[in-house]
Scaffold this motif. Structure first.
Motif, PDB file in Angstrom:
ATOM      1  N   MET A  12       0.705  -0.918   0.278  1.00 48.13           N
ATOM      2  CA  MET A  12      -0.145  -0.468  -0.449  1.00 48.13           C
ATOM      3  C   MET A  12       0.718   1.121  -0.083  1.00 48.13           C
ATOM      4  O   MET A  12       0.630   2.083  -0.843  1.00 48.13           O
ATOM      5  N   GLY A  13       2.135   1.524   0.566  1.00 46.50           N
ATOM      6  CA  GLY A  13       2.986   2.263   1.022  1.00 46.50           C
ATOM      7  C   GLY A  13       3.431   2.894  -0.454  1.00 46.50           C
ATOM      8  O   GLY A  13       4.486   3.897  -0.400  1.00 46.50           O
ATOM      9  N   SER A  14       4.381   1.269  -0.999  1.00 40.92           N
ATOM     10  CA  SER A  14       5.193   1.677  -2.221  1.00 40.92           C
ATOM     11  C   SER A  14       4.518   1.927  -3.918  1.00 40.92           C
ATOM     12  O   SER A  14       5.441   1.748  -4.160  1.00 40.92           O
ATOM     13  N   ILE A  15       3.317   1.357  -3.515  1.00 43.51           N
ATOM     14  CA  ILE A  15       2.363   1.104  -5.151  1.00 43.51           C
ATOM     15  C   ILE A  15       1.634   2.402  -4.926  1.00 43.51           C
ATOM     16  O   ILE A  15       0.744   2.210  -4.739  1.00 43.51           O
ATOM     17  N   ASP A  16       2.366   3.086  -5.829  1.00 43.61           N
ATOM     18  CA  ASP A  16       1.182   4.354  -6.902  1.00 43.61           C
ATOM     19  C   ASP A  16      -0.241   3.571  -7.707  1.00 43.61           C
ATOM     20  O   ASP A  16      -0.224   2.617  -8.040  1.00 43.61           O
TER      21      ASP A  16
END
Length: 123
Positions: A12-16
Motif C-alpha cells: 500500500m505504501g510503495s505501489i502508486d
C-alpha cells in the motif's frame, strides 16, 4: 523477511495507485490478511479471484503447459486487478491480490514492486 502485515503495508505504501491488497489462501478462498479496499470488499474479491486462479490452472493443465503462473492481470475501465501466486515453499497455495486505480498506477512498476515484496514475504 517480512511478515504478512508488514508486506501488505509495503504494498500500500510503495505501489502508486493501490486501492487494496489481500493475501489469499488458494485452497479455501479465504483472505489471510487485507489492507485498504475502500468500497471494494477484499474478502469477496479474495474468494472470487480464487476461482480465477483455479480456472487458469485447469486450463494450463488441459493445454499441457508445464509453466507456472507469474501473474494474472484483469483490466477494468478504471482499475487493474493483479493476482500473483507465491512461489516460495512457505507460500505454496497462496496468492497476493492487488487492486489498483488505473489512472494513478504504473502497471509495470506495480508488477515489479509486487514481485519484490513477494520475495521478502515470510508466511
Amino acid at each position: 523477511m517480512a511478515n504478512t502485515e508488514a508486506s501488505l503495508k509495503d504494498v500500500m505504501g510503495s505501489i502508486d495507485g493501490s486501492i487494496g491488497v489481500a493475501l489469499v489462501d488458494y485452497n479455501s478462498g479465504m483472505a489471510l490478511g487485507t489492507l485498504g479496499g475502500g468500497d471494494l470488499d477484499l474478502n469477496v474479491a479474495a474468494a472470487g479471484n480464487t476461482d480465477v486462479v483455479r480456472a487458469k490452472a485447469r486450463a494450463m493443465e488441459m493445454l499441457n503447459l508445464k509453466e507456472s503462473i507469474e501473474d494474472i492481470l484483469i483490466t477494468l475501465s478504471t482499475q487493474y486487478h493483479l493476482i500473483r501466486p507465491l512461489t516460495s515453499r512457505s507460500g505454496k497455495g497462496l496468492f497476493l491480490y492487488l487492486a489498483l486505480d488505473k489512472g494513478r498506477a504504473n502497471l509495470a512498476m506495480a508488477r515489479h514492486q509486487l514481485k519484490r515484496i513477494e520475495a521478502d514475504l515470510e508466511v
